[in-house]
Design a protein around this motif. Sequence first.
Motif, PDB file in Angstrom:
ATOM      1  N   ARG A   1      38.178  46.359  18.535  1.00  0.00           N
ATOM      2  CA  ARG A   1      39.568  45.910  18.438  1.00  0.00           C
ATOM      3  C   ARG A   1      40.529  47.088  18.272  1.00  0.00           C
ATOM      4  NH1 ARG A   1      40.415  40.650  18.582  1.00  0.00           N
ATOM      5  NH2 ARG A   1      42.600  40.910  18.045  1.00  0.00           N
ATOM      6  N   ASN A   2      40.011  48.222  17.807  1.00  0.00           N
ATOM      7  CA  ASN A   2      40.883  49.363  17.566  1.00  0.00           C
ATOM      8  C   ASN A   2      40.658  50.515  18.533  1.00  0.00           C
ATOM      9  OD1 ASN A   2      42.395  48.585  14.999  1.00  0.00           O
ATOM     10  ND2 ASN A   2      40.274  48.248  14.378  1.00  0.00           N
ATOM     11  N   LEU A   3      39.786  50.329  19.520  1.00  0.00           N
ATOM     12  CA  LEU A   3      39.599  51.372  20.515  1.00  0.00           C
ATOM     13  C   LEU A   3      40.892  51.598  21.297  1.00  0.00           C
ATOM     14  CD1 LEU A   3      36.096  50.771  22.184  1.00  0.00           C
ATOM     15  CD2 LEU A   3      36.804  52.743  20.832  1.00  0.00           C
ATOM     16  N   ALA A   4      41.179  52.843  21.583  1.00  0.00           N
ATOM     17  CA  ALA A   4      42.427  53.180  22.288  1.00  0.00           C
ATOM     18  C   ALA A   4      42.250  53.121  23.796  1.00  0.00           C
ATOM     19  CB  ALA A   4      42.890  54.567  21.864  1.00  0.00           C
ATOM     20  N   PHE A   5      41.429  52.184  24.266  1.00  0.00           N
ATOM     21  CA  PHE A   5      41.168  52.086  25.699  1.00  0.00           C
ATOM     22  C   PHE A   5      42.048  50.999  26.299  1.00  0.00           C
ATOM     23  CE2 PHE A   5      36.505  53.621  25.064  1.00  0.00           C
ATOM     24  CZ  PHE A   5      36.984  54.859  24.664  1.00  0.00           C
ATOM     25  N   PRO A   6      42.800  51.317  27.356  1.00  0.00           N
ATOM     26  CA  PRO A   6      43.742  50.367  27.947  1.00  0.00           C
ATOM     27  C   PRO A   6      43.040  49.405  28.883  1.00  0.00           C
ATOM     28  CG  PRO A   6      43.802  52.409  29.171  1.00  0.00           C
ATOM     29  CD  PRO A   6      42.825  52.628  28.036  1.00  0.00           C
ATOM     30  N   PRO A   7      43.767  48.440  29.458  1.00  0.00           N
ATOM     31  CA  PRO A   7      43.201  47.630  30.528  1.00  0.00           C
ATOM     32  C   PRO A   7      42.782  48.509  31.699  1.00  0.00           C
ATOM     33  CG  PRO A   7      45.310  46.744  29.800  1.00  0.00           C
ATOM     34  CD  PRO A   7      45.162  48.089  29.169  1.00  0.00           C
ATOM     35  N   SER A   8      41.905  47.986  32.544  1.00  0.00           N
ATOM     36  CA  SER A   8      41.513  48.718  33.744  1.00  0.00           C
ATOM     37  C   SER A   8      42.762  49.021  34.568  1.00  0.00           C
ATOM     38  CB  SER A   8      40.528  47.891  34.573  1.00  0.00           C
ATOM     39  OG  SER A   8      39.352  47.660  33.841  1.00  0.00           O
ATOM     40  N   THR A   9      42.877  50.258  35.018  1.00  0.00           N
ATOM     41  CA  THR A   9      44.071  50.679  35.729  1.00  0.00           C
ATOM     42  C   THR A   9      43.821  50.769  37.226  1.00  0.00           C
ATOM     43  OG1 THR A   9      43.484  52.994  35.351  1.00  0.00           O
ATOM     44  CG2 THR A   9      44.957  51.967  33.753  1.00  0.00           C
ATOM     45  N   PHE A  10      44.886  50.699  37.991  1.00  0.00           N
ATOM     46  CA  PHE A  10      44.843  50.836  39.434  1.00  0.00           C
ATOM     47  C   PHE A  10      45.572  52.132  39.770  1.00  0.00           C
ATOM     48  CE2 PHE A  10      44.369  46.462  38.423  1.00  0.00           C
ATOM     49  CZ  PHE A  10      43.574  45.901  39.408  1.00  0.00           C
ATOM     50  N   PRO A  11      44.848  53.226  39.970  1.00  0.00           N
ATOM     51  CA  PRO A  11      45.511  54.519  40.177  1.00  0.00           C
ATOM     52  C   PRO A  11      46.077  54.677  41.577  1.00  0.00           C
ATOM     53  CG  PRO A  11      43.136  54.782  40.226  1.00  0.00           C
ATOM     54  CD  PRO A  11      43.385  53.340  39.900  1.00  0.00           C
ATOM     55  N   VAL A  12      46.943  53.735  41.928  1.00  0.00           N
ATOM     56  CA  VAL A  12      47.699  53.802  43.173  1.00  0.00           C
ATOM     57  C   VAL A  12      49.156  53.532  42.828  1.00  0.00           C
ATOM     58  CG1 VAL A  12      45.752  53.090  44.611  1.00  0.00           C
ATOM     59  CG2 VAL A  12      47.291  51.358  43.701  1.00  0.00           C
ATOM     60  N   ARG A  13      50.026  53.683  43.789  1.00  0.00           N
ATOM     61  CA  ARG A  13      51.465  53.505  43.574  1.00  0.00           C
ATOM     62  C   ARG A  13      51.755  52.117  42.983  1.00  0.00           C
ATOM     63  NH1 ARG A  13      55.711  54.930  48.380  1.00  0.00           N
ATOM     64  NH2 ARG A  13      57.602  53.936  47.538  1.00  0.00           N
ATOM     65  N   PRO A  14      52.541  52.009  41.916  1.00  0.00           N
ATOM     66  CA  PRO A  14      52.779  50.706  41.286  1.00  0.00           C
ATOM     67  C   PRO A  14      53.435  49.688  42.210  1.00  0.00           C
ATOM     68  CG  PRO A  14      53.409  52.480  39.808  1.00  0.00           C
ATOM     69  CD  PRO A  14      53.140  53.109  41.142  1.00  0.00           C
ATOM     70  N   GLU A  15      54.438  50.112  42.964  1.00  0.00           N
ATOM     71  CA  GLU A  15      55.150  49.232  43.886  1.00  0.00           C
ATOM     72  C   GLU A  15      55.544  50.030  45.125  1.00  0.00           C
ATOM     73  OE1 GLU A  15      57.901  46.275  41.349  1.00  0.00           O
ATOM     74  OE2 GLU A  15      58.036  48.366  40.699  1.00  0.00           O
ATOM     75  N   PHE A  16      55.477  49.385  46.273  1.00  0.00           N
ATOM     76  CA  PHE A  16      56.013  49.984  47.493  1.00  0.00           C
ATOM     77  C   PHE A  16      57.407  49.424  47.767  1.00  0.00           C
ATOM     78  CE2 PHE A  16      51.542  50.859  47.904  1.00  0.00           C
ATOM     79  CZ  PHE A  16      51.507  52.106  48.507  1.00  0.00           C
ATOM     80  N   THR A  17      57.619  48.160  47.431  1.00  0.00           N
ATOM     81  CA  THR A  17      58.962  47.558  47.480  1.00  0.00           C
ATOM     82  C   THR A  17      59.251  47.021  46.078  1.00  0.00           C
ATOM     83  OG1 THR A  17      57.944  45.494  48.322  1.00  0.00           O
ATOM     84  CG2 THR A  17      58.905  47.015  49.926  1.00  0.00           C
ATOM     85  N   ASN A  18      58.814  45.810  45.804  1.00  0.00           N
ATOM     86  CA  ASN A  18      58.834  45.269  44.451  1.00  0.00           C
ATOM     87  C   ASN A  18      57.679  44.272  44.361  1.00  0.00           C
ATOM     88  OD1 ASN A  18      59.962  42.282  44.670  1.00  0.00           O
ATOM     89  ND2 ASN A  18      61.164  43.572  46.063  1.00  0.00           N
ATOM     90  N   TRP A  19      57.120  44.117  43.173  1.00  0.00           N
ATOM     91  CA  TRP A  19      55.887  43.324  43.067  1.00  0.00           C
ATOM     92  C   TRP A  19      56.094  41.850  43.397  1.00  0.00           C
ATOM     93  CZ3 TRP A  19      56.160  39.509  39.448  1.00  0.00           C
ATOM     94  CH2 TRP A  19      56.976  39.695  38.314  1.00  0.00           C
ATOM     95  N   ARG A  20      57.302  41.336  43.259  1.00  0.00           N
ATOM     96  CA  ARG A  20      57.538  39.922  43.613  1.00  0.00           C
ATOM     97  C   ARG A  20      57.392  39.721  45.114  1.00  0.00           C
ATOM     98  NH1 ARG A  20      59.857  43.176  40.371  1.00  0.00           N
ATOM     99  NH2 ARG A  20      61.887  43.016  41.401  1.00  0.00           N
ATOM    100  N   SER A  21      58.051  40.575  45.897  1.00  0.00           N
ATOM    101  CA  SER A  21      57.933  40.477  47.356  1.00  0.00           C
ATOM    102  C   SER A  21      56.517  40.789  47.823  1.00  0.00           C
ATOM    103  CB  SER A  21      58.919  41.441  48.016  1.00  0.00           C
ATOM    104  OG  SER A  21      60.249  41.121  47.675  1.00  0.00           O
ATOM    105  N   GLU A  22      55.871  41.707  47.138  1.00  0.00           N
ATOM    106  CA  GLU A  22      54.511  42.062  47.527  1.00  0.00           C
ATOM    107  C   GLU A  22      53.536  40.924  47.253  1.00  0.00           C
ATOM    108  OE1 GLU A  22      53.789  45.821  45.601  1.00  0.00           O
ATOM    109  OE2 GLU A  22      55.463  46.786  46.660  1.00  0.00           O
ATOM    110  N   GLN A  23      53.719  40.181  46.164  1.00  0.00           N
ATOM    111  CA  GLN A  23      52.914  38.978  45.934  1.00  0.00           C
ATOM    112  C   GLN A  23      53.133  37.955  47.053  1.00  0.00           C
ATOM    113  OE1 GLN A  23      53.639  37.172  42.123  1.00  0.00           O
ATOM    114  NE2 GLN A  23      52.345  38.614  41.003  1.00  0.00           N
TER     115      GLN A  23
END
Length: 453
Positions: free
Chosen positions: A21-43
């Motif tokens: 519960r106290n490990l400093a490990f984040p959720p699994s990450t996606f090491p690519v560009r966060p958005e190319f346009t915006n995530w709503r349009s991309e969905q």
Amino acid sequence: MSSESLAAALARVGSPVELLRNLAFPPSTFPVRPEFTNWRSEQRAWVESCALLDQSHHMTDLFIEGPDALRLLSDLAVNTFAGFGVGKAKQYVAVNPDGHLIGDAILFHLEEELFDLVGHPMVIDWVTFHLERGDYEATVERDDNSAVRTSGPPKLYRYELQGPTAAALIEEVTGAPLPQVRFFNTTEFTIAGRRVRGLRHGMAGQPGFELFGPWDDGDAVLEALLTAGEHHGLVRVGAKAYSTANLESGWVPAPMTALFSNHPLMQEYREWLPVTKVGSIGGSHDPADIRDHHLTPFDVGYGKTVRFDHDFVGREALEKLAEAPPRTKVTLVWNADDVTAAVGSVYRPGPGAKYIEMPKARYATHHEDKVLKDGRQIGISLDCGYLANERVMVSLATLENEFAEPGTEVTVVWGEQPVSGKPAVEDHVQVEIRATVAPVPFVDFAREAYRTR
């Protein structure tokens, strides 16, 4: 990076619950560009036209080769391997001796004695451990994801094409009719003069292909896809939108890894496994016994995958569980007013509710929130996020069977008490968010029923 084993870390901390519960490990990450346009349009792209997702960087590959490669994989999988020939793929699921999930990945049968196991490291570590301790004539080559790879690019590129116009796009870029290939089987294309393997796949309820090949061919293939895609509404999808696709299709991406059985095999594994390979746990689900975080294949919808036509680790335990699985995987549609109130609380004197990230709200490697009915916990909410196409916050959950009927009203407890030491967790108060049970996959239900309400 620390080489401390999980067993040593447990001895130091004393409690697996406190450790994770106290490990400093984040959720699994996606090491690519966060958005190319915006995530709503991309969905929206994978529903209305064609989405291109770069999967080259966020998954680990384990190439397993040798005359005993298939035996090794079969010894650890709940899946059947009958008819699993070259050119096929499957969702590979492994459990511990108690029948609880180690994890899952995609397994490709590339050549007669060559396989590629692709996904999060949980299963890949488990297979590697058994290869090292067992009597198998096989070798492995590991290609870690780009977030942790020490040098160089990935061995393979992977591009996902999904959406109503994906088939037409592939026909244009290959200059040939789309081959008739069954779901989760592979075929070959020629794109930009390069040999490309294609897995017939589906994501978020839409048809498509996962295209992959040697890294050095990736730029030429990508350029050809982008050029042809101009005629088919192709939209490049970044990490934010891609991280939510599983919520529509119903796949639980990071169930808690069942590392804490008292079985001697698991003690040996904890001594072998570096603590850096262990994910953090987050959410309101807070049992005193870490084993109450563990899940079974039946809890997360893999019941049809379990086959007892071969011996495998955990078979005896799963045979007993299969007689009457107690829980069912569902989608929970969160109440819009309650979500709005939780979000709004951060604009008033605090502390307010735990911050709800958009579009993916998970803030630990393994996310588990309590689900209540009339004040009693009846299940666990797992992965959560926002779907712009349906304009709803949802989560995947596993509930006691009697409460899994669509339309059932339940409550999700959001936030941690006491507040853990994870960096992503700020001072906050727990809040209750009403939710309604819906089917899995939600995308089919939404298109047929939810939008028409």
